[in-house]
Design a protein around this motif. Structure first.
Motif, short mmCIF file in Angstrom:
data_model
loop_
_atom_site.label_atom_id
_atom_site.label_comp_id
_atom_site.label_asym_id
_atom_site.label_seq_id
_atom_site.Cartn_x
_atom_site.Cartn_y
_atom_site.Cartn_z
N SER A 12 0.82 -1.21 0.00
CA SER A 12 0.00 0.00 0.00
C SER A 12 0.85 1.25 0.00
O SER A 12 0.45 2.28 -0.56
CB SER A 12 -0.88 0.04 1.24
N VAL A 13 2.00 1.19 0.64
CA VAL A 13 2.87 2.35 0.68
C VAL A 13 3.35 2.66 -0.73
O VAL A 13 3.30 3.80 -1.19
CB VAL A 13 4.07 2.13 1.62
N ARG A 15 1.96 1.79 -3.52
CA ARG A 15 0.87 2.27 -4.37
C ARG A 15 0.47 3.71 -4.04
O ARG A 15 0.15 4.49 -4.93
CB ARG A 15 -0.33 1.33 -4.26
N ALA A 16 0.53 4.04 -2.77
CA ALA A 16 0.25 5.43 -2.38
C ALA A 16 1.30 6.35 -3.00
O ALA A 16 0.97 7.38 -3.60
CB ALA A 16 0.26 5.57 -0.86
N PRO A 91 -3.92 12.83 7.20
CA PRO A 91 -2.99 12.24 8.16
C PRO A 91 -1.54 12.19 7.66
O PRO A 91 -0.61 12.40 8.42
CB PRO A 91 -3.53 10.81 8.37
N VAL A 92 -1.37 11.91 6.39
CA VAL A 92 -0.03 11.86 5.82
C VAL A 92 0.62 13.23 5.95
O VAL A 92 1.76 13.38 6.43
CB VAL A 92 -0.06 11.44 4.34
N LEU A 127 -0.70 9.42 16.37
CA LEU A 127 -1.24 8.26 15.70
C LEU A 127 -1.79 7.31 16.76
O LEU A 127 -1.07 6.86 17.64
CB LEU A 127 -0.12 7.57 14.92
N LEU B 93 4.60 6.77 7.61
CA LEU B 93 4.54 5.51 6.89
C LEU B 93 3.17 4.84 7.05
O LEU B 93 2.56 4.39 6.08
CB LEU B 93 5.63 4.60 7.45
N MET B 94 2.70 4.78 8.29
CA MET B 94 1.41 4.14 8.54
C MET B 94 0.27 4.90 7.87
O MET B 94 -0.67 4.29 7.36
CB MET B 94 1.16 4.04 10.05
N SER B 95 0.37 6.21 7.86
CA SER B 95 -0.68 7.00 7.21
C SER B 95 -0.68 6.76 5.71
O SER B 95 -1.75 6.65 5.09
CB SER B 95 -0.47 8.49 7.49
N LEU B 96 0.49 6.67 5.15
CA LEU B 96 0.59 6.37 3.72
C LEU B 96 0.01 4.99 3.42
O LEU B 96 -0.76 4.82 2.46
CB LEU B 96 2.05 6.38 3.27
N ALA B 97 0.37 4.02 4.25
CA ALA B 97 -0.12 2.66 4.05
C ALA B 97 -1.64 2.63 4.14
O ALA B 97 -2.33 2.01 3.32
CB ALA B 97 0.49 1.72 5.08
N TRP B 99 -3.74 5.07 3.64
CA TRP B 99 -4.34 5.73 2.48
C TRP B 99 -4.28 4.82 1.25
O TRP B 99 -5.24 4.71 0.50
CB TRP B 99 -3.64 7.06 2.19
N GLY B 100 -3.15 4.17 1.09
CA GLY B 100 -3.02 3.22 -0.01
C GLY B 100 -4.07 2.11 0.09
O GLY B 100 -4.69 1.73 -0.90
#
Lengths: 144, 144
Positions: A12-13, A15-16, A91-92, A127, B93-97, B99-100
């Motif tokens: 997912s990272v 792809r983001a 959030p990002v 977070l 990183l977690m926010s990106l994941a 969102w992805g």
DNA sequence: CATATTAATTCCCAAATGGAACCTTCATAC
DNA sequence: GTATGAAGGTTCCATTTGGGAATTAATATG
């Protein structure tokens, strides 16, 4: 591997990042969150070239992060607004800002402060776990 | 304006991106969080060229996101580990994941699930207010 | 001595970027 | 009706950055 192919990774990272991981893109998003809507505003705020800006905006629109909304006829002019998908990047963005504040603070203090209207306090983002509301720390999270 | 000059902007996001905003960098960080430590491991996981990888690792070390730690003598070999500064990127990183997962999910479902050891549940990250612990939403936050 | 391992570095060509100028559509002023 | 200006791009070209493969360096092992 080419950078353009990272969206094929099962991550997912990755792809983001295939959407928001290019130069300037997150700064465009930042400006969008601060209220910037028009091409020339983005351009003068960011200092990115018109060419690059045009390219990035087009890509963000293609991926549904921004929408072009007409704000006048004759000549038709469009402005760029965050979609729900775009708003989802909050959030990002806040996490990046927080990290920048904490670790990249080159003598000039936190550029922006944030007030949470819900509670009235100066706030910073934390977070938290969706289930127990405790802060999420890397050691306490097991990816599977 | 050149991309290299964005760290001069009075903006935490820009300054953060001047370190972690280049191609591959966040993927290196992702791998580091998942336990990757050595040059060749990063290289084969990511598919980035050795040249690029070497360059990015050097930059991350210079900025104190990673440290080179010797893991053997003769020949001396180093591995790369996240510093406290690097660990601070966890929320990004977690926010990106997240969102992805939410928005880029091309038919293949969430690649990773996360279990929060503190509470024992499957979790996902939520951005919360440091003061009132309620979720932070863009409309409810006023930057000043 | 030959080979393997690990971490880089070099070289060369392709792709992306930066900078400046130019184009288009219309409104308004002269 | 010509000129000026604003908004939102596009075009062109030189420079920078990136990708791929081969090469180097330090040492251990056979």
């Amino acid at each position: 591997m080419r950078w353009d192919d990272i969206d094929k990774q099962v991550c997912s990272v990755a792809r983001a990042l295939s959407v928001v991981g290019e130069r300037w893109t997150m700064l465009i998003i930042r400006d969008a969150f601060l209220g910037t809507r028009r091409f020339d505003q983005f351009q003068s705020n960011l200092g990115v070239t018109r060419h690059r800006l045009s390219e990035r905006l087009t890509k963000l629109v293609e991926h549904g992060v921004l929408v072009k909304v007409p704000y006048q006829d004759r000549p038709v002019r469009y402005e760029y607004r965050l979609t729900r998908k775009g708003l989802g990047l909050y959030p990002v963005l806040m996490s990046l800002a927080r990290w920048g504040d904490d670790w990249m603070d080159k003598d000039q203090g936190a550029p922006l402060e944030y007030v949470h209207q819900t509670c009235g306090n100066k706030t910073h983002p934390v977070l938290a776990c969706s289930e127990c509301v405790e802060p999420l720390k890397p050691e306490a999270v097991t990816p599977q």
